[in-house]
Design an enzyme around this catalytic site. Sequence first.
Site, PDB file in Angstrom:
ATOM      1  N   VAL A   1     -11.519   4.730   2.027  1.00 52.36           N
ATOM      2  CA  VAL A   1     -10.843   3.607   1.202  1.00 52.36           C
ATOM      3  C   VAL A   1      -9.780   4.352   0.253  1.00 52.36           C
ATOM      4  O   VAL A   1      -9.444   4.992  -0.476  1.00 52.36           O
ATOM      5  CB  VAL A   1     -11.560   1.886  -0.082  1.00 52.36           C
ATOM      6  N   GLY A   2      -8.333   3.023   0.677  1.00 55.85           N
ATOM      7  CA  GLY A   2      -6.833   4.433  -0.371  1.00 55.85           C
ATOM      8  C   GLY A   2      -6.537   3.419  -1.746  1.00 55.85           C
ATOM      9  O   GLY A   2      -7.484   2.897  -1.643  1.00 55.85           O
TER      10      GLY A   2
ATOM     11  N   GLY B   1      -2.286   7.310  -0.145  1.00 54.04           N
ATOM     12  CA  GLY B   1      -3.220   6.684  -1.209  1.00 54.04           C
ATOM     13  C   GLY B   1      -3.840   7.457  -2.018  1.00 54.04           C
ATOM     14  O   GLY B   1      -4.635   6.686  -3.570  1.00 54.04           O
TER      15      GLY B   1
ATOM     16  N   THR C   1       2.470   1.695  -2.694  1.00 49.45           N
ATOM     17  CA  THR C   1       2.763   2.420  -0.580  1.00 49.45           C
ATOM     18  C   THR C   1       2.941   3.951  -1.135  1.00 49.45           C
ATOM     19  O   THR C   1       3.533   4.266  -1.649  1.00 49.45           O
ATOM     20  CB  THR C   1       3.762   1.387  -0.113  1.00 49.45           C
ATOM     21  N   GLY C   2       2.348   4.441   0.066  1.00 47.76           N
ATOM     22  CA  GLY C   2       2.155   6.068   0.030  1.00 47.76           C
ATOM     23  C   GLY C   2       1.145   7.249  -0.071  1.00 47.76           C
ATOM     24  O   GLY C   2      -0.037   5.955   0.564  1.00 47.76           O
TER      25      GLY C   2
ATOM     26  N   THR D   1       2.467  -0.230   5.176  1.00 48.89           N
ATOM     27  CA  THR D   1       2.169  -0.979   3.717  1.00 48.89           C
ATOM     28  C   THR D   1       2.783  -1.746   3.824  1.00 48.89           C
ATOM     29  O   THR D   1       3.911  -1.889   3.298  1.00 48.89           O
ATOM     30  CB  THR D   1       1.221  -0.381   2.719  1.00 48.89           C
TER      31      THR D   1
HETATM   32  N1  ASP Z   1      -1.142   3.874   0.459  1.00 48.01           N
HETATM   33  C1  ASP Z   1      -2.116   3.167   1.657  1.00 48.01           C
HETATM   34  C2  ASP Z   1      -3.476   3.842   2.039  1.00 48.01           C
HETATM   35  O1  ASP Z   1      -2.973   4.963   1.173  1.00 48.01           O
HETATM   36  C3  ASP Z   1      -1.094   3.834   2.670  1.00 48.01           C
HETATM   37  C4  ASP Z   1       0.654   3.919   3.214  1.00 48.01           C
HETATM   38  O2  ASP Z   1       1.515   2.684   2.021  1.00 48.01           O
HETATM   39  O3  ASP Z   1       1.254   4.046   3.667  1.00 48.01           O
HETATM   40  O4  ASP Z   1      -4.177   4.122   2.225  1.00 48.01           O
END
Ligand code: ASP
Length: 310
Positions: free
Chosen positions: A212-213, A237, A234-235, A183
């Site tokens: 949906v994240g 979601g 990020t991470g 992301t």
């Molecule tokens: N946060 C994003 C999601 O869950 C994924 C990510 O940041 O790696 O859609």
Amino acid sequence: MVTQADVASWGTGASSWSILVHGGAGDVRADSVGAHVKGCERAASEGAKVLAAGGSALDAVQRAVEVLESDPLFNAGTGACLDSDGHIALDASIMDGKDLRAGGVCALPAFEHPIAIARRVMEATPHVLLAAEGASRFAVAQGFTPADEATMITELARKKWEAARAKNTIEGWAGGASTSGGTVGAVARDASGHVAAATSTGGMVNKLAGRVGDSPIVGAGTYADDEGGACSTTGHGEAMIRVCLAKTAVDGMRTTPEASARDAIALMLRRTAQTGGLIVVAPDGALGLARTTRTMTWAARTDAEQASGC
Ligand code: ASP
């Protein structure tokens, strides 16, 4: 119990203008980190040009995210991951700290720059978030050209999707010794003292169609308020939505941005056992970041200095 060792962090002091971008939390392989940091540096430089010329934080974060959406190394725009139907479904949001206006798109089919469409939702509708087919129709009506999905799907994205399907799992894009970044997001403060944030992603590999994240959700993936600061996350979601991570970090900006980022991501780890990272800017332009994953590539520019890392 979360200990200091679980959270890595970084921060700067105040500055007239500043920008910090991230290329996703995860576990990027050592031999790939350099390319991802370079991608982040390019994005931060483009955003910094906007700020140095007296442009707004809002324009700067949009520009930086567009650079990363065009970079196939990252899980946003071109290079985004595939859902359980084998399609790209994009999530993005942007927020202006000046007046708390925000816009987002989610489960959007292939368009080159979802962040630009999110901005248009903010500026041309009374709404904050448009989804799927409706978002796509809005984009076309606004003059955005749908992309040929096949040209946005990279070989790596297809391989990761096939591997996740074979294991029947839903996976974080940049997990498990990944060669790819994740992301993308940016936070900035402009010389007029306004802050803004933007985030864009393809989400998770083999996510259920329609999932949906956090990235398009104001308060989870993105938040900006001139009175508190701005944040892009990020991470994992789902965990970020549950702890309202971006708003939690902005609300915590009573100490340094670095401490607020650290406290917010430590809270998520403690309460949900899930990992991630976030970048923040304080109203005075000070920057901070923290992560509980092994890597989160990033790059920063201020009126006085530049830095990058993972
Ligand atoms: N946060 C994003 C999601 O869950 C994924 C990510 O940041 O790696 O859609």
